[in-house]
Design a protein around this motif. Structure first.
Motif, PDB file in Angstrom:
ATOM      1  N   VAL A 193       1.010  -1.230   0.165  1.00 42.54           N
ATOM      2  CA  VAL A 193       0.270   0.070   0.309  1.00 42.54           C
ATOM      3  C   VAL A 193       1.149   1.392  -0.230  1.00 42.54           C
ATOM      4  CG1 VAL A 193      -2.150   1.111   1.162  1.00 42.54           C
ATOM      5  CG2 VAL A 193      -1.862  -0.891   0.948  1.00 42.54           C
ATOM      6  N   SER A 194       0.432   2.420  -0.377  1.00 45.65           N
ATOM      7  CA  SER A 194       1.498   3.213  -0.426  1.00 45.65           C
ATOM      8  C   SER A 194       0.418   3.962  -0.313  1.00 45.65           C
ATOM      9  CB  SER A 194       1.286   3.838  -2.224  1.00 45.65           C
ATOM     10  OG  SER A 194       2.204   5.060  -3.133  1.00 45.65           O
ATOM     11  N   THR A 195       1.251   4.656   0.787  1.00 51.31           N
ATOM     12  CA  THR A 195       0.925   6.285   2.135  1.00 51.31           C
ATOM     13  C   THR A 195       1.637   6.454   2.465  1.00 51.31           C
ATOM     14  OG1 THR A 195      -1.022   6.236   3.965  1.00 51.31           O
ATOM     15  CG2 THR A 195       0.500   4.125   3.702  1.00 51.31           C
ATOM     16  N   ARG A 196       1.373   8.327   2.943  1.00 48.56           N
ATOM     17  CA  ARG A 196       2.225   8.280   3.668  1.00 48.56           C
ATOM     18  C   ARG A 196       2.168   8.888   5.445  1.00 48.56           C
ATOM     19  NH1 ARG A 196       7.165  10.544   2.012  1.00 48.56           N
ATOM     20  NH2 ARG A 196       7.168  12.194   3.151  1.00 48.56           N
ATOM     21  N   THR A 197       0.799   8.161   5.314  1.00 51.48           N
ATOM     22  CA  THR A 197       0.633   7.285   6.676  1.00 51.48           C
ATOM     23  C   THR A 197       1.780   7.883   7.631  1.00 51.48           C
ATOM     24  OG1 THR A 197      -1.516   6.967   6.539  1.00 51.48           O
ATOM     25  CG2 THR A 197      -1.176   6.517   8.727  1.00 51.48           C
ATOM     26  N   VAL A 198       2.535   6.360   7.924  1.00 47.51           N
ATOM     27  CA  VAL A 198       3.382   5.969   8.082  1.00 47.51           C
ATOM     28  C   VAL A 198       4.685   7.548   8.685  1.00 47.51           C
ATOM     29  CG1 VAL A 198       6.082   4.850   8.991  1.00 47.51           C
ATOM     30  CG2 VAL A 198       3.828   3.943   7.721  1.00 47.51           C
ATOM     31  N   ASP A 199       4.956   8.384   7.909  1.00 46.65           N
ATOM     32  CA  ASP A 199       5.840   9.613   7.700  1.00 46.65           C
ATOM     33  C   ASP A 199       4.916  10.453   8.858  1.00 46.65           C
ATOM     34  OD1 ASP A 199       7.424   8.143   5.813  1.00 46.65           O
ATOM     35  OD2 ASP A 199       5.934   8.544   4.047  1.00 46.65           O
TER      36      ASP A 199
END
Length: 232
Positions: A193-199
């Motif tokens: 999954v491509s997401t910036r949530t972690v960052d």
């Protein structure tokens, strides 16, 4: 931390041996991950997503000592490593331990002994699979029952996801944790999954817990690898 959250890597080119040890680990509650060569280990996951590595000495493309040297000179030098090999000479055992191995088990291993050694190394290295009620990394205190984090007795308000992220990182202090590993273990999402949530969550956690070196700890991004919580 429950055992299924602990990922045990096994670098072994013998398919039958890999299958047997993986079965033992699964039955003990761990999550095994098998690598068939040194190149595969470096290419696929390296040392980012495993909590302990079982390492064969004789591999098709390198020796176990080569792999161990690579680990100990990498950004994730603190990865626990147990040799699991047929080499049984005293000088081999001494060399394996002196080169940075945490333990040494001669094949064929006894199931109960191997699992006991895995648990012992995890405890020594701070990745304890047994249930506990808190985690203390001065000046931080993590209350796992109440799901709270405090700095020198001062409670810090965190969301549930931020708490899970903090716990995961503090249990793996000093080691790189990949973005994919965080997605899989904290968010229960596919690493594809491509997401910036972690960052975004890491950035918020860094600010809330003042992980910029103020309290002796720093949470930093490691380019193209992930994040590392380490002493400043």
């Amino acid at each position: 931390m429950s055992k299924h959250e602990v990922v045990i890597g096994f670098l072994e080119d013998d398919a039958d041996q890999a299958e047997l040890i993986s079965l033992w680990l699964e039955r003990a509650g761990y999550t095994p991950r098998v690598f068939r060569s040194a190149n595969e280990f470096r290419r696929r996951l390296g040392i980012e997503a495993v909590d302990l590595l079982l390492l064969d000495w004789m591999l098709p493309d390198a020796t176990g000592l080569d792999v161990l040297a690579w680990i100990r000179n990498s950004a994730n030098a603190e990865l626990p490593v147990i040799f699991l090999t047929a080499r049984s000479l005293d000088e081999d055992i001494v060399k394996g331990l002196e080169s940075g191995g945490d333990d040494y088990v001669v094949k064929p291993p006894k199931q109960a002994e191997l699992l006991a050694r895995v648990a012992a190394v995890l405890r020594r290295r701070g990745v304890d699979s047994e249930a506990s009620t808190d985690l203390t990394v001065p000046p931080y205190h993590i209350d796992l029952m109440r799901r709270r984090v405090a700095i020198e007795g001062r409670d810090i308000e965190l969301t549930q996801r931020e708490f899970d992220l903090a716990t995961y990182l503090f249990r793996r202090q000093g080691r790189i944790v990949s973005r994919d590993a965080l997605l899989e273990n904290v968010w229960n999402m596919s690493a594809q999954v491509s997401t910036r949530t972690v960052d975004t969550h890491v950035s918020r956690l860094r600010k809330k817990l003042e992980l910029g070196g103020e309290h002796g700890w720093r949470l930093t991004a490691v380019y193209q690898h992930g994040y590392r919580l380490e002493q400043a």
